[in-house]
Design an enzyme around this catalytic site. Structure first.
Site, PDB file in Angstrom:
ATOM      1  CG  HIS A   1      68.863  15.544  11.879  1.00 37.72           C
ATOM      2  ND1 HIS A   1      69.389  15.000  13.312  1.00 37.72           N
ATOM      3  CD2 HIS A   1      69.257  16.323  11.766  1.00 37.72           C
ATOM      4  CE1 HIS A   1      70.396  15.845  13.581  1.00 37.72           C
ATOM      5  NE2 HIS A   1      70.104  16.891  12.554  1.00 37.72           N
TER       6      HIS A   1
ATOM      7  CB  SER B   1      54.718 -10.339  -2.211  1.00 38.73           C
ATOM      8  OG  SER B   1      53.898 -11.088  -1.305  1.00 38.73           O
TER       9      SER B   1
ATOM     10  CE  LYS C   1      55.242  -5.156  -0.527  1.00 38.42           C
ATOM     11  NZ  LYS C   1      56.001  -5.741   0.683  1.00 38.42           N
TER      12      LYS C   1
ATOM     13  CD  GLU D   1      64.306  -5.611   1.561  1.00 36.16           C
ATOM     14  OE1 GLU D   1      63.310  -5.020   1.944  1.00 36.16           O
ATOM     15  OE2 GLU D   1      63.930  -6.843   1.284  1.00 36.16           O
TER      16      GLU D   1
END
Ligand code: ARG
Length: 464
Positions: free
Chosen positions: A162, A283, A289, A296
């Site tokens: 979980h 970024s 970043k 992704e």
């Protein structure tokens, strides 16, 4: 001269009007099926040799055809071949060019054959080669996983259920879980390959041919292990495409799940791994970043492969026997599945091989979240406490820790003994992370010793 020359279509004989240009553009597959050229030529070479072998064409004609086809292949590979939309597809483009080059002998190549068995043959030759290439790529990814698993057999991390810290595990064990999925993926591809490796050539348009063809000769030339046994099925069957894409969706599902973990692990909240700069992007607005674009995108591309599976199932579901032009729509989903899978696997493998593993944050995370609570319960059971009672005692211990903001291993013996008289000083060995993972020392368990054994088993299984 018969009027057939009013159209350049090889099938133009019974037509009096030219094809509407919009229909030409609509019906043509040349934009995407030209990539089959090598397999189309391979199939034609085998077919021509078979025709000569049975005496339907002469040896000289066969030689002219084979030389012509090989020259065309060179032209295509040198980008010296113009593909014509008016000639619809790869098959008619190559055949028309052959006749242009060698004259009448070229017109004999299509004897005893149809584009229907031709395209099915090309597609199977293509897919067989691509499956072999994918198997190698998968094996490379497994090798990287097994190498890291061995190297990190003792590295402790939290295991989750979980997405909550559950029990300590070893990082090597975690990586071998991914390897197990990839191993099944390779088995599925190998199984699918058996049904791809069947030769439809000789089925002609749908009913077979009246020429005394020697299908075994052609199958041997093309390296097919089996020959299709029903001509209607052979020209219309695309099960093998569906099976392959289904196997591909599972591979993508595995990669997508794995991507999700890499994305989480590389976040500052987890900080279990750091991806190499060469596998990340920055970024344009936030200078600090470093984004995990690769996992992704892999996760994102899973959607298109799933879409291809649905497209293929839908393509087949309404078709009566035998060949229907619908089947021309099989190629783009198949090609895109192969391309997507191949690049995802390769880029993922590179990302894994270059990622750094942050053992300290992993261990700290494993130590938090009361991950050895089950070990404490098992300890009490070993001392004769029924499991349900032990579960209750550990629950109270966890409550005590939450109230005092400490970990289980930091509890005083007095406090533990206040909860159960069965607890002694030896309890601290089971409350440590090392003790916890080492105790799960059985086939399939997370103990470092088992990880090393499992890794060598996995390596041995690489050769399927
Ligand atoms: N381009 C066609 C395809 O991909 C080749 C077979 C065409 N056959 C036909 N009878 N029109 O399926």
């Amino acid at each position: 001269m018969t009027d057939k020359q009013t159209t350049i279509k090889p099938w133009g004989g019974r037509f009096t009007e030219m094809t509407d240009s919009l229909v030409d553009a609509f019906g043509a597959s040349i934009r995407f099926d030209q990539r089959l050229y090598r397999h189309d030529i391979t199939g034609s070479l085998a077919h021509a040799r078979m025709l000569a072998h049975i005496g339907v064409i002469s040896t000289a004609e066969c030689k002219a055809i084979c030389d012509g086809l090989q020259a065309i292949q060179v032209d295509i590979e040198n980008d010296n071949f113009s593909w014509l939309v008016s000639l619809e597809d790869v098959h008619m483009n190559i055949e028309a060019r052959l006749t242009q080059r060698i004259g009448d002998a070229g017109k004999k190549l299509h004897t005893g054959r149809s584009r229907n068995d031709q395209v099915a043959t090309d597609l199977r030759l293509y897919l067989r080669a691509e499956i072999d290439a994918l198997q190698l790529t998968l094996e490379q990814m497994q090798t990287v996983l097994i190498d890291i698993a061995e190297q990190e057999a003792d590295t402790i991390m939290p295991g989750f259920t979980h997405l909550q810290v559950a029990q300590p595990i070893t990082f090597g064990h975690h990586l071998l879980a991914w390897n197990a999925m990839l191993q099944r993926d390779r088995e599925r591809l190998a199984d699918c390959r058996k049904r791809v490796d069947v030769m439809p050539l000789g089925s002609a348009a749908l009913a077979g041919t009246s020429y005394p063809i020697d299908r075994q000769f052609t199958a041997d030339a093309l390296g097919f292990t089996a020959i299709s046994e029903n001509s209607l099925d052979a020209v219309s069957d695309r099960d093998f495409v569906i099976e392959f894409i289904a196997a591909a969706t599972l591979i993508m599902t595995h990669l997508s799940r794995f991507s999700e973990e890499i994305i989480l692990w590389s976040s500052s909240q987890f900080s279990f791994v750091e991806l190499s700069d060469s596998y990340c992007t920055g970024s344009s607005i936030m200078p600090q970043k470093k984004n995990p674009d690769v996992p992704e995108l892999v996760r994102g591309k899973t959607g298109r492969v799933n879409g291809h599976l649905l497209a293929m199932l839908t393509l087949l579901k309404g078709q009566p026997l035998a060949y229907n032009k619908d089947n021309q729509e099989d190629k783009e989903p198949l090609f895109d599945t192969v391309d997507t899978l191949q690049i995802c696997l390769r880029v993922f493998t590179g990302m894994l091989a270059t990622m750094s593993i942050k053992r300290e944050p992993m261990k700290i995370a494993a130590a938090s979240g009361f991950s050895t609570a089950t070990d404490l319960a098992d300890y009490l059971v070993r001392k004769g406490v029924p499991f349900r009672d032990a579960h209750e005692v550990v629950g109270l211990a966890v409550r005590h820790c939450i109230d005092n903001d400490i970990e289980l291993a930091a509890m005083k013996l007095d406090d533990l003994q206040a909860l159960s008289g069965h607890i002694d000083n030896d309890v601290y060995t089971v409350l440590t992370l090392e003790g916890s993972v080492a105790s799960r020392n059985h086939l399939g368990g997370t103990a470092p010793e088992q990880v090393r054994i499992a890794a060598s088993r996995a390596r041995a299984a690489l050769s399927l």
